[in-house]
Design a protein around this motif. Sequence first.
Motif, PDB file in Angstrom:
ATOM      1  N   LEU A 257       0.827  -1.201   0.000  1.00 26.48           N
ATOM      2  CA  LEU A 257       0.000   0.000   0.000  1.00 26.48           C
ATOM      3  C   LEU A 257       0.865   1.256   0.000  1.00 26.48           C
ATOM      4  O   LEU A 257       0.502   2.270  -0.619  1.00 26.48           O
ATOM      5  N   ASP A 258       2.013   1.184   0.676  1.00 22.09           N
ATOM      6  CA  ASP A 258       2.970   2.298   0.600  1.00 22.09           C
ATOM      7  C   ASP A 258       3.356   2.561  -0.857  1.00 22.09           C
ATOM      8  O   ASP A 258       3.369   3.710  -1.322  1.00 22.09           O
ATOM      9  N   ALA A 259       3.679   1.475  -1.574  1.00 21.64           N
ATOM     10  CA  ALA A 259       4.134   1.602  -2.955  1.00 21.64           C
ATOM     11  C   ALA A 259       3.053   2.181  -3.863  1.00 21.64           C
ATOM     12  O   ALA A 259       3.353   2.855  -4.855  1.00 21.64           O
ATOM     13  N   LEU A 260       1.787   1.928  -3.520  1.00 18.56           N
ATOM     14  CA  LEU A 260       0.678   2.478  -4.311  1.00 18.56           C
ATOM     15  C   LEU A 260       0.400   3.940  -3.962  1.00 18.56           C
ATOM     16  O   LEU A 260      -0.410   4.591  -4.613  1.00 18.56           O
ATOM     17  N   GLY A 261       1.058   4.436  -2.925  1.00 20.21           N
ATOM     18  CA  GLY A 261       0.838   5.822  -2.518  1.00 20.21           C
ATOM     19  C   GLY A 261      -0.412   6.014  -1.677  1.00 20.21           C
ATOM     20  O   GLY A 261      -0.981   7.112  -1.645  1.00 20.21           O
ATOM     21  N   ILE A 262      -0.831   4.957  -0.984  1.00 19.19           N
ATOM     22  CA  ILE A 262      -2.036   5.031  -0.145  1.00 19.19           C
ATOM     23  C   ILE A 262      -1.633   5.591   1.220  1.00 19.19           C
ATOM     24  O   ILE A 262      -0.900   4.959   1.981  1.00 19.19           O
ATOM     25  N   ALA A 263      -2.121   6.762   1.543  1.00 13.70           N
ATOM     26  CA  ALA A 263      -1.701   7.474   2.750  1.00 13.70           C
ATOM     27  C   ALA A 263      -2.349   6.898   4.003  1.00 13.70           C
ATOM     28  O   ALA A 263      -3.338   6.167   3.938  1.00 13.70           O
ATOM     29  N   ARG A 264      -1.789   7.247   5.156  1.00 15.96           N
ATOM     30  CA  ARG A 264      -2.410   6.892   6.426  1.00 15.96           C
ATOM     31  C   ARG A 264      -3.795   7.551   6.499  1.00 15.96           C
ATOM     32  O   ARG A 264      -3.965   8.709   6.116  1.00 15.96           O
TER      33      ARG A 264
ATOM     34  N   PHE B 178      -6.992  -7.352   8.267  1.00 19.07           N
ATOM     35  CA  PHE B 178      -7.360  -6.660   9.500  1.00 19.07           C
ATOM     36  C   PHE B 178      -6.126  -6.038  10.155  1.00 19.07           C
ATOM     37  O   PHE B 178      -6.215  -5.021  10.835  1.00 19.07           O
ATOM     38  N   PHE B 179      -4.979  -6.671   9.923  1.00 15.14           N
ATOM     39  CA  PHE B 179      -3.737  -6.177  10.500  1.00 15.14           C
ATOM     40  C   PHE B 179      -2.881  -5.432   9.467  1.00 15.14           C
ATOM     41  O   PHE B 179      -2.323  -4.382   9.767  1.00 15.14           O
ATOM     42  N   GLY B 180      -2.798  -5.950   8.237  1.00 15.24           N
ATOM     43  CA  GLY B 180      -1.967  -5.331   7.218  1.00 15.24           C
ATOM     44  C   GLY B 180      -2.460  -3.970   6.780  1.00 15.24           C
ATOM     45  O   GLY B 180      -1.674  -3.112   6.375  1.00 15.24           O
ATOM     46  N   VAL B 181      -3.772  -3.740   6.867  1.00 11.19           N
ATOM     47  CA  VAL B 181      -4.344  -2.434   6.518  1.00 11.19           C
ATOM     48  C   VAL B 181      -4.461  -1.564   7.764  1.00 11.19           C
ATOM     49  O   VAL B 181      -3.788  -0.546   7.899  1.00 11.19           O
ATOM     50  N   SER B 182      -5.307  -1.975   8.703  1.00 10.61           N
ATOM     51  CA  SER B 182      -5.565  -1.144   9.885  1.00 10.61           C
ATOM     52  C   SER B 182      -4.352  -1.005  10.792  1.00 10.61           C
ATOM     53  O   SER B 182      -4.148   0.048  11.408  1.00 10.61           O
ATOM     54  N   GLY B 183      -3.561  -2.065  10.899  1.00  9.59           N
ATOM     55  CA  GLY B 183      -2.438  -2.045  11.829  1.00  9.59           C
ATOM     56  C   GLY B 183      -1.351  -1.060  11.467  1.00  9.59           C
ATOM     57  O   GLY B 183      -0.472  -0.767  12.301  1.00  9.59           O
TER      58      GLY B 183
END
Length: 512
Positions: free
Chosen positions: A54-61, A79-84
Motif C-alpha cells: 500500500l505504501d508503494a501504491l501511494g495510499i496514505a495513512r 485486518f492487520f496489514g491495513v488497519s495495523g
Amino acid sequence: MQVPLSIIDYLRRAEQVFPERIAFVDEPNQPAESWGAQTYREMARRARAQAAGLDALGIARGARVAIVSQNSARLLTSFFGVSGYGRILAPINFRLVADEVAYIVDHCGAEVLIVDPELDEALADVSVRHRFVISAESDEALYRFGVEPEPWEHPDENAVATINYTSGTTARPKGVQLTHRNLWLNAATFGWHLGVNDRDVYLHTLPQFHCNGWGMPYAVTAMGGRHVILRKVDGAEILRRIESHGVTLMCGAPAVVNLVLDAAEHWRGEIPGAGRMQLVVAGAPPPARTIERVETELGWKLTQIYGLTETAPLLTINSPRQELDDLPPAERATRLGAAGAPALGVEIAVDDDGEVLARSNVVMGGYWNQAEETDKVIANGWFRTGDGGSLGEGHVLTIADRKKDVIVSGGENVSSIEVEDAIFAHPDVAEVAVIGIPDEKWGELVMALVVRKPGSELSERDVIDHTKKKLAGYKCPKRVEFREQLARTATGKLQKFKLREPYWQGYQRNVN
C-alpha cells in the motif's frame, strides 16, 4: 506511561510468542489460490508486506481500503496489514449487489478495492482508483515481501481502524467508524468472557465482514489460537471441520445453528466437538428449544451475546453460569434465551420509553460523514440502541422488541425502508409496507405487503424478481401478500405494529 492501543498489538504478540505455531488454515476450495496453512511468523510477514504494498501504491495513512470477499486468509490478514499500519479497512458484505457496493465505495472514498474472484464480473463497473481481483497475480501487486513498511509515525488509539456499513432505519447504509480503542477493548473483553486461550481452534463460520467477525480475528490471534477458514456455510461441512481440525469455538447467527442441528440428525457416530465446543450466537435471540437442542443433542456449550455494529459489538453476554447448573434442560435454555448481563466495561440502562441504552468504550466514534445521524443515536453520554427491552435480576437484559425499523434475517440487518424503496420503484405498486415475520430457520423473514395499482395483475414472483435486481438476495422479500389497503394513522403514517401483529400472535417477544 500511556501507550496508544492498536490492533497490531494482537498480531505482534502472536508473532513474538508463537512464531512457529500454525496461525490459519485457509479455505482449500476457493477460486483464488489458497494460502494453505501458515504460521504466525508468516502471517505477520504477509501483513507487513501488504502494508508495504500500500505504501508503494501511494495510499496514505487514514485512506480507505475496501474488500468484498468471502471468508479468507487474505481478509483475515488485512485486518492487520491495513488497519495495523494506520489505514482504514472497509470490509463489505459480499452479498450486496453492484449498486450497493458502489455506493459504499464512493461514500467512504475508498482508494483501493479488492474483490473476490466470484464477484469480479458482477462488480466490474464499480469505479475506484486501484482495483484488484484476488489471485496469485494480485498478491504480487499488493504484497511487497522483503520491504519494511513505512512506520505509522503517530499511532492514535482514537483513529478509525475500520468502517463497517450497516443497514439501519434509513434507505442507505451508514458507515460505522470503529476506532483502534473500540476494537482493542472489544476483543480483549470478549476474549476474556469466552475464555479464549492458546489451545483454542476457531472456525470462521461468521462472515469476517460482519463487524470484523465480531472481533474474533483479533482475540484468537492475540492468544495464538488457530484460525480455520470456512468460505461458505454448510451444516455438514461445519461438523466435518470441527472433527478434522479439533475446533473448540465458533460464532454465528441462529440460522447457522439450525443448519448444524439439521446436519447432526444425519451424522453417523458421535457428534464432533461434544464436551469441548463453545458456540456463540448473536443476531437475534434463538428460541429456547434451539438452545436446549444444542446442549442436549450436540453436547456443546451455547453462549448468547447482544450488541450492534455500532458497539463493536459486545454489550451483554449470557453464558451458562454456575447458578444454572442444576436446572432442568428446558428451564436452563429459557434462562439462556435472554440477551444477558453487561459485559465488562459496559453500562446498560432502559429509558422511560423502554429503549435500551448503553455506555462503553466500545461505542463507535460516529457514522462516517453523517454527523446528524450520529447525534441521533449518541446523546447525553448514552448510545441509543433502538431496541426495546427490560432489565431483570442480576441486571440481565431481555430484548422484547425492535424499535428501529429493522428486520434481522439470518443474523443480517435488513432495513425495511430500503426494501420498500426498491419495491415501490415498480410501476404497478401503489403502496408497500415491509415487515419481519417469525421463521424457524432464519429467525425472521422479510415480508412485503403490497397494494397494486388499479388494473394491475402484479404477482408475488414479479415483486421478488424486481427487488432482486436492486438489492442483495437476503434483503429481498421471501413472501408477498397483496392488500386492498394498509393500516395508517390519521396523518398517513404506516402502523406497522398493526401489520405485524397477526404474524406474532403466540410469541412472547416481537423479535425471533
